[in-house]
Scaffold this motif. Structure first.
Motif, PDB file in Angstrom:
ATOM      1  N   SER A 269       0.827  -1.207   0.000  1.00 53.40           N
ATOM      2  CA  SER A 269       0.000   0.000   0.000  1.00 53.40           C
ATOM      3  C   SER A 269       0.862   1.258   0.000  1.00 53.40           C
ATOM      4  O   SER A 269       0.590   2.216  -0.733  1.00 53.40           O
ATOM      5  CB  SER A 269      -0.928   0.001   1.216  1.00 53.40           C
ATOM      6  OG  SER A 269      -1.710  -1.164   1.258  1.00 53.40           O
ATOM      7  N   TYR A 321      -7.819   4.069  -3.026  1.00 56.74           N
ATOM      8  CA  TYR A 321      -8.877   4.162  -2.016  1.00 56.74           C
ATOM      9  C   TYR A 321      -9.286   2.765  -1.552  1.00 56.74           C
ATOM     10  O   TYR A 321      -9.440   2.509  -0.347  1.00 56.74           O
ATOM     11  CB  TYR A 321     -10.079   4.905  -2.610  1.00 56.74           C
ATOM     12  CG  TYR A 321     -11.323   4.793  -1.772  1.00 56.74           C
ATOM     13  CD1 TYR A 321     -11.450   5.500  -0.570  1.00 56.74           C
ATOM     14  CD2 TYR A 321     -12.385   3.976  -2.173  1.00 56.74           C
ATOM     15  CE1 TYR A 321     -12.594   5.386   0.208  1.00 56.74           C
ATOM     16  CE2 TYR A 321     -13.522   3.849  -1.405  1.00 56.74           C
ATOM     17  CZ  TYR A 321     -13.629   4.566  -0.212  1.00 56.74           C
ATOM     18  OH  TYR A 321     -14.746   4.440   0.550  1.00 56.74           O
ATOM     19  N   LEU A 322      -9.445   1.846  -2.495  1.00 57.08           N
ATOM     20  CA  LEU A 322      -9.827   0.476  -2.151  1.00 57.08           C
ATOM     21  C   LEU A 322      -8.700  -0.234  -1.396  1.00 57.08           C
ATOM     22  O   LEU A 322      -8.949  -0.966  -0.434  1.00 57.08           O
ATOM     23  CB  LEU A 322     -10.178  -0.296  -3.423  1.00 57.08           C
ATOM     24  CG  LEU A 322     -11.335   0.284  -4.251  1.00 57.08           C
ATOM     25  CD1 LEU A 322     -11.501  -0.491  -5.552  1.00 57.08           C
ATOM     26  CD2 LEU A 322     -12.629   0.256  -3.449  1.00 57.08           C
ATOM     27  N   ARG A 325      -8.375   0.905   2.279  1.00 55.24           N
ATOM     28  CA  ARG A 325      -9.369   0.303   3.176  1.00 55.24           C
ATOM     29  C   ARG A 325      -8.898  -1.059   3.675  1.00 55.24           C
ATOM     30  O   ARG A 325      -9.056  -1.386   4.861  1.00 55.24           O
ATOM     31  CB  ARG A 325     -10.699   0.169   2.440  1.00 55.24           C
ATOM     32  CG  ARG A 325     -11.383   1.486   2.147  1.00 55.24           C
ATOM     33  CD  ARG A 325     -12.633   1.282   1.309  1.00 55.24           C
ATOM     34  NE  ARG A 325     -13.592   0.421   1.984  1.00 55.24           N
ATOM     35  CZ  ARG A 325     -14.719   0.002   1.411  1.00 55.24           C
ATOM     36  NH1 ARG A 325     -15.011   0.351   0.179  1.00 55.24           N
ATOM     37  NH2 ARG A 325     -15.545  -0.779   2.088  1.00 55.24           N
ATOM     38  N   ILE A 328      -5.841  -0.537   6.115  1.00 53.50           N
ATOM     39  CA  ILE A 328      -6.271  -0.052   7.439  1.00 53.50           C
ATOM     40  C   ILE A 328      -6.847  -1.195   8.258  1.00 53.50           C
ATOM     41  O   ILE A 328      -6.590  -1.319   9.452  1.00 53.50           O
ATOM     42  CB  ILE A 328      -7.291   1.091   7.278  1.00 53.50           C
ATOM     43  CG1 ILE A 328      -6.589   2.330   6.708  1.00 53.50           C
ATOM     44  CG2 ILE A 328      -7.963   1.407   8.603  1.00 53.50           C
ATOM     45  CD1 ILE A 328      -7.530   3.444   6.308  1.00 53.50           C
ATOM     46  N   LYS A 329      -7.614  -2.063   7.588  1.00 53.97           N
ATOM     47  CA  LYS A 329      -8.163  -3.218   8.292  1.00 53.97           C
ATOM     48  C   LYS A 329      -7.047  -4.136   8.765  1.00 53.97           C
ATOM     49  O   LYS A 329      -7.108  -4.692   9.870  1.00 53.97           O
ATOM     50  CB  LYS A 329      -9.115  -3.983   7.372  1.00 53.97           C
ATOM     51  CG  LYS A 329      -9.840  -5.118   8.066  1.00 53.97           C
ATOM     52  CD  LYS A 329     -10.906  -5.715   7.171  1.00 53.97           C
ATOM     53  CE  LYS A 329     -11.676  -6.789   7.915  1.00 53.97           C
ATOM     54  NZ  LYS A 329     -12.755  -7.371   7.084  1.00 53.97           N
ATOM     55  N   THR A 366     -17.898  -8.841   5.863  1.00 54.91           N
ATOM     56  CA  THR A 366     -17.202  -8.290   4.705  1.00 54.91           C
ATOM     57  C   THR A 366     -15.883  -9.002   4.510  1.00 54.91           C
ATOM     58  O   THR A 366     -15.111  -9.151   5.441  1.00 54.91           O
ATOM     59  CB  THR A 366     -16.919  -6.784   4.921  1.00 54.91           C
ATOM     60  OG1 THR A 366     -18.149  -6.143   5.185  1.00 54.91           O
ATOM     61  CG2 THR A 366     -16.269  -6.187   3.707  1.00 54.91           C
ATOM     62  N   THR A 368     -12.211  -9.052   2.679  1.00 61.16           N
ATOM     63  CA  THR A 368     -11.295  -8.109   2.052  1.00 61.16           C
ATOM     64  C   THR A 368     -10.561  -8.764   0.913  1.00 61.16           C
ATOM     65  O   THR A 368     -10.227  -9.920   0.988  1.00 61.16           O
ATOM     66  CB  THR A 368     -10.268  -7.618   3.064  1.00 61.16           C
ATOM     67  OG1 THR A 368     -10.709  -7.908   4.360  1.00 61.16           O
ATOM     68  CG2 THR A 368     -10.079  -6.151   2.953  1.00 61.16           C
TER      69      THR A 368
END
Length: 377
Positions: A269, A321-322, A325, A328-329, A366, A368
């Motif tokens: 990332s 952006y994807l 996320r 961060i998780k 959800t 990932t």
């Protein structure tokens, strides 16, 4: 008709600045080499060689590594043979409710049983973790190798550190053997991906990636034809950098090294952000839009290439952006989970309940996506 089309397609007024012609590029001064469009065709037979090398690599190198890491091929549960359902499956792998009701009446089966049959049948076509491991290991090997080669020759190239030199006396710039090798290797790799697209792991974004690979081939070919090699090699190098960490994170994920996977994905990332949201726009796109305008001036294909680079940068922003996320998780929840495009579906509701009972940390609603492709040159 053909000659008229080629004359129109390869119009000098479109592809080259006002002070240049194809004849000048075909007859360079002594000791100077310019790109010739025909030379890029070497990438086609080389793509076959790359494809064969990949098959050998996966069998002789990647598969033994998978065995060492105890990543087994696995055998999926087989669906009960049924000619009627198989015909439907060949046309539609996930029938709608109305179609399921019709099949239920035709076969005198419960709708839930038919749904279970389709889930099991879909799983039969899913690749094993070992197959995905071998595919990712091949990609990692290529990206690491081509990135190392690119850095080796770009590090000593003056235009790497002063991008204004990318446009000095453009397009009459000497082509080095390293630039030619870099271009042909990248193009051959993407041609091989076009071949293997139909035999590789089938994912939901199959057609998107097919169009992407085709667009990549077109961009590499045409940037070679009008001698944008200096900025072209820089663009390819910048994009390859982050893909190394993505493929490494996939391998760690398949091998069940979750912490290593999370760490590598965070590194991916960060490298994606630096390479594609900092270096690419503020260094390379700036050079194309501003420095080339000042030095050589715009021409028709310049607008095309500039527009494509801006579209690509827009995609980078969306992708980051994807990615952010997921990262961060991984940082705050300590997990980067499975690929929602290609992982094995549960064959029954009982299987889902059983798996969640054994692995309570993986019951979140959800999932990932770590295995998403980012080959967006």
């Amino acid at each position: 008709m053909t000659s008229s089309f080629l004359a129109w397609f390869w119009s000098e007024s479109f592809w080259l600045p006002e002070n240049a012609s194809w004849a000048q590029l075909e007859h360079p001064p002594p000791g100077v080499e310019y790109p010739r469009v025909g030379e890029i065709l070497y990438a086609l037979p080389l793509a076959v060689v790359v494809f064969v090398l990949r098959l050998l690599f996966e069998r002789l190198v990647a598969k033994p590594c998978a065995h060492i890491l105890q990543i087994q091929a696995g055998v999926h549960r087989q669906a009960q043979p049924n000619a009627v359902l198989e015909r439907v499956y060949q046309s539609k792998t996930s029938p709608e409710a109305k179609q399921l009701d019709g099949l239920s009446k035709q076969l005198d089966w419960d709708v839930r049983k038919i749904q279970r049959w389709f889930r099991v049948r879909r799983n039969q076509d899913k690749p094993s973790l070992q197959t995905k491991f071998c595919e990712s290991m091949w990609r990692l090997t290529f990206y690491l190798g081509i990135f190392t080669y690119a850095v080796h020759h770009l590090w000593v190239s003056p235009w790497t550190w002063n991008t204004r030199l990318c446009w000095d006396n453009y397009p009459f710039q000497h082509q080095s053997p390293q630039q030619f090798n870099h271009y042909v290797a990248e193009l051959a790799f993407y041609w091989s991906l076009m071949f293997s697209q139909f035999t590789d792991i089938k994912r939901k974004d199959f057609f998107i990636m097919l169009v992407h690979h085709l667009a990549t081939i077109v961009l590499i070919t045409f940037s070679y034809a009008n001698n944008m090699l200096r900025v072209g090699t820089l663009v390819m190098c910048v994009h390859d950098a982050s893909d190394i960490f993505l493929e490494a994170a996939k391998l760690a994920n398949y091998a069940k090294y979750q912490r290593l996977c999370d760490g590598l994905f965070v590194v991916f990332s960060i490298s994606f952000f630096i390479a594609r949201l900092v270096i690419f726009p503020f260094w390379l796109i700036h050079s194309v839009l501003i420095e080339s305008w000042e030095i050589s001036g715009p021409y028709q294909s310049w607008w095309l290439f500039s527009g494509l680079l801006l579209v690509l940068q827009t995609l980078h922003i969306i992708w980051f952006y994807l990615i952010a996320r997921i990262a961060i998780k991984a940082i705050f929840k300590g997990k980067v989970e499975k690929d929602d495009r290609s992982d094995i579906e549960s064959s029954s509701d009982d299987d889902i309940h059983s798996n969640n009972s054994k692995h309570p940390s993986k019951t979140s609603g959800t999932t990932t996506n770590i295995n998403g492709e980012n080959h967006d040159h």
